[in-house]
Design an enzyme around this catalytic site. Structure first.
Site, short mmCIF file in Angstrom:
data_model
loop_
_atom_site.label_atom_id
_atom_site.label_comp_id
_atom_site.label_asym_id
_atom_site.label_seq_id
_atom_site.Cartn_x
_atom_site.Cartn_y
_atom_site.Cartn_z
CG HIS A 1 36.57 44.57 28.32
ND1 HIS A 1 35.96 45.54 29.34
CD2 HIS A 1 35.70 44.43 27.48
CE1 HIS A 1 34.82 45.62 28.96
NE2 HIS A 1 34.46 45.18 27.88
CG HIS B 1 37.56 46.40 34.04
ND1 HIS B 1 36.86 45.26 34.18
CD2 HIS B 1 37.62 46.56 32.64
CE1 HIS B 1 36.36 44.55 33.11
NE2 HIS B 1 36.97 45.67 32.09
CB CYS C 1 38.96 42.20 33.86
SG CYS C 1 39.40 42.81 35.53
#
Length: 345
Positions: A320, A308, A260
């Site tokens: 993402h 994240h 990510c």
């Protein structure tokens, strides 16, 4: 009496055997794990992936620190090599002076000049001798300075090497922890049927039936937004859209796979902006913005540990890299607990 006692003993043993069997049966029932529903499996897999992502960010941070330490260590070794070369030169020069003095008998220069067969040049030669003694002293000082510097460099390099070794051990532990979480997630996913697993990997909201798909978007199904927070944000978005469909691989920054924070770092690098490697450092790399002020190109962060990150594209969505098995894709920002947002400069 003996027979009566034996009878009572046998009855007692039989009762204990029956009770033991009943206990064993009841324990067996208690220990049998209930069959998990697909929704429960999904919840556990999501939690394991989130734990793995948090461990991945720690791994990324340690790896970045180790790379800096290695660079510093290499620089120290290069400087030590240059210092050693200067020391060798200074020692050679000093050695030549000492050898010359030994060959001349080590007499004081004034005595040697006094015995010179040419007294008329005594004063001139005395001046030369004084300058020579000064140069000798400077040569000794240079040797001492280089020796001191070399010792300092070796000591610092030893410390850097110790740090690097500790960081490498930490990387191994973190890598093992990540693989442990991912292995547990894979074993849970193996309990799902093929259609259920496919729906999970596709990011659908309901793994138990056709259901309603989340707004996760298939690769190539969206066009880049018309507006962004400046030309650099637009360039970062263009990169992110170009990465749609590429796999998630933890610890990677592209160009063929991303985790990510690797995706967001690479996207903004394409826009000429250098972001740090981890989610918990990227959140401080720019202007903090509220959820209501989000603009395309902003970085959006999730979970209490800021483990994240995605790239906001507008309309409540982001691009993402979700987790292993799920490629880079467009998804709603509300599918995870929102932790904050940053607008890189």
């Amino acid at each position: 009496m003996f027979q009566g006692q034996a009878g009572r003993t046998a009855a007692t043993a039989a009762s204990l055997a029956i009770a033991g069997a009943a206990t064993a049966a009841s324990c067996g029932v208690a220990q049998a794990a209930p069959q998990q529903t697909p929704a429960q499996v999904k919840a556990q897999v999501d939690d394991l992936y989130q734990q793995a992502e948090a461990a991945t960010q720690k791994y990324n941070g340690t790896k970045a620190d180790a790379e800096k330490t290695r660079t510093s260590l290499d620089s120290l070794r290069d400087e030590a090599a240059r210092t050693q070369a200067r020391l060798n030169t200074a020692r050679d020069a000093l050695g030549s002076v000492v050898s010359a003095q030994y060959r001349s008998g080590g007499l004081d220069p004034s005595v040697q000049l006094a015995l010179s067969p040419d007294p008329d040049t005594f004063l001139e030669n005395a001046s030369v001798a004084e300058r020579a003694e000064s140069r000798n002293a400077q040569a000794v000082q240079r040797v001492r300075a280089e020796v001191t510097q070399l010792g300092r460099l070796h000591s610092t390099a030893d410390g850097r090497l110790t740090d690097l070794t500790a960081q490498q051990r930490q990387l191994a532990r973190q890598k093992s922890r990540i693989n442990e979480k991912l292995g547990a997630a894979r074993r849970l996913l193996d309990r799902l049927s093929a259609p259920e697993r496919a729906r999970y990997e596709a990011g659908t909201a309901n793994v138990t039936g056709p259901g309603t798909a989340s707004t996760a978007t298939a690769p190539g199904a969206s066009a880049a937004p018309r507006s962004a927070a400046g030309p650099r944000a637009a360039a970062a978005l263009a990169f992110a859209y170009g990465a749609l469909g590429k796999p998630y691989v933890w610890g990677t920054t592209g160009p063929d796979a991303f985790d990510c924070s690797g995706l967001t770092q690479a996207a903004w690098k394409a826009a000429g902006v250098s972001l740090p490697r981890t989610t918990y450092t990227q959140i401080n790399a720019g202007e903090r913005v509220s959820k209501s002020q989000l603009a395309p190109g902003d970085l959006v962060f999730f979970y209490s540990g800021v483990s994240h990150v995605g790239l906001y594209v507008g309309g409540g969505k982001m691009i993402h890299a979700p987790h292993p098995g799920a490629p880079v894709r467009v998804a709603p920002i509300d599918e995870m607990p929102f932790a904050g947002a940053t607008r890189p400069a």
